[in-house]
Write an enzyme that holds these catalytic residues in place. Structure first.
Site, PDB file in Angstrom:
ATOM      1  N   ASP A   9      60.628  27.029  14.411  1.00 27.13           N
ATOM      2  CA  ASP A   9      60.172  28.199  13.665  1.00 27.13           C
ATOM      3  C   ASP A   9      59.706  27.730  12.286  1.00 27.13           C
ATOM      4  OD1 ASP A   9      60.001  30.952  12.757  1.00 27.13           O
ATOM      5  OD2 ASP A   9      61.930  30.633  11.772  1.00 27.13           O
ATOM      6  N   ASP A  17      59.269  30.154   8.854  1.00 33.00           N
ATOM      7  CA  ASP A  17      59.985  30.809   7.754  1.00 33.00           C
ATOM      8  C   ASP A  17      61.492  30.805   7.984  1.00 33.00           C
ATOM      9  OD1 ASP A  17      57.759  32.108   5.979  1.00 33.00           O
ATOM     10  OD2 ASP A  17      57.164  32.514   8.044  1.00 33.00           O
ATOM     11  N   THR A  47      56.110  30.644  15.741  1.00 37.73           N
ATOM     12  CA  THR A  47      56.257  31.487  14.562  1.00 37.73           C
ATOM     13  C   THR A  47      55.765  32.913  14.789  1.00 37.73           C
ATOM     14  OG1 THR A  47      55.556  31.702  12.236  1.00 37.73           O
ATOM     15  CG2 THR A  47      54.007  30.682  13.739  1.00 37.73           C
ATOM     16  N   GLY A  48      56.185  33.810  13.926  1.00 39.40           N
ATOM     17  CA  GLY A  48      55.666  35.167  13.942  1.00 39.40           C
ATOM     18  C   GLY A  48      54.373  35.283  13.169  1.00 39.40           C
TER      19      GLY A  48
END
Length: 286
Positions: free
Chosen positions: A7, A9, A41-42
């Site tokens: 990931d 953040d 990641t988003g």
């Protein structure tokens, strides 16, 4: 381990939103030893790729929580848009409840109010860092504008009518825990949407097939790698699907206890080069 998925953040990125020298060096070391690395990641692809480029890394990217998967040279491997009618229902609910939200699409990110955007980012920063100074707060807000190119529109009608635009993720924010729970309860039984979060004050809505774990398993399959040979690192609930599906699920030291309990390993915090620590520990065992 043959593949590392990380990931960004709260995980690979430190509290300043950068990839540390230690984390970058550990990734390069893994690559040199034949271990593949992918980011999950988003964020959008461009927002995810920017910190990688800053430290000279070119990696495959699973973006928008698994809605898109790209090769390291930006070839799109997988594309999972949301159901349009479901997306409109979520948008209607958010506007009715005065929840600030952003719509992530194939043509960028859209929101209704620049002022609301700034207010929300400030609230996020103050919640995460209560002692933050006014100057630091202003820098953080400016950074969010740089990280993600948000476009501001008057309404969403034209956007939903445009069939050339794919809708991938809706990100809603609120400091009211009861309102977030109300939104979750409103849609959690809907088979057309998967709800996760990347922080205590937001909800992320995606197609059920747009999950990091699903996207990661399919990406690993293209490399002929079994999930038992995958190490995944993350800190929040939108990481949970890949953390539990990977043979080695590593929770960051800054992750919630609920996340840590469902992982096989825990590493140091993102502010302490936790990714580098986890990679070095894993490589030492090979």
């Amino acid at each position: 381990m043959k593949l590392i998925a990380t990931d960004l953040d709260g995980t690979l990125l430190n509290d300043k939103g950068n990839i540390s020298i230690e984390n970058a060096q550990a990734i390069r070391k893994a690559l040199k030893q034949g271990v593949q690395v992918v980011v999950a990641t988003g964020r959008t692809y461009d927002a995810a790729n920017k910190p990688l480029q800053e430290v000279g890394l070119s990696l495959p990217i699973i973006s928008l929580n698994g809605a898109n998967t790209y090769t390291e040279d930006k070839k799109l491997l997988r594309d999972i848009p949301m159901d349009r009618s479901t997306c409109k229902e979520i948008q209607f609910f958010c506007q009715k409840e005065n929840m600030y939200f952003e719509l992530f699409t194939s043509k960028g990110i859209f929101s209704l109010s620049r002022d609301d955007f700034k207010t929300v980012i400030m609230d996020i920063m103050i919640t995460a860092h209560p002692d933050i100074s006014k100057e630091e707060l202003e820098i953080a807000v400016d950074q969010r504008f740089q990280d993600e190119d948000v476009q501001f529109i008057k309404d969403y009608d034209e956007l939903f009518k445009d069939e050339t635009i794919q809708l991938y993720k809706l990100l809603a924010f609120s400091l009211d825990e009861e309102l977030l729970q109300k939104a979750r309860l409103q849609f959690e039984a809907d088979s057309n949407v998967k709800i996760t979060s990347s922080g205590s004050i937001n909800l992320e809505f995606n197609d059920p097939q747009a999950q990091k774990g699903i996207a990661l398993s399919l990406f690993a399959e293209t490399l002929q790698i079994d999930m038992k040979d995958v190490m995944a690192l993350g800190d929040n609930y939108n990481d949970l699907s890949m953390l539990t599906m990977a043979g080695r699920g590593v929770a960051m030291g800054n992750a919630d206890e609920v996340i840590k309990e469902q992982c096989t390993h825990t590493t140091k915090r993102n502010s302490e080069n936790g990714v580098a620590h986890a990679i070095e520990e894993m490589l030492a065992e090979l």
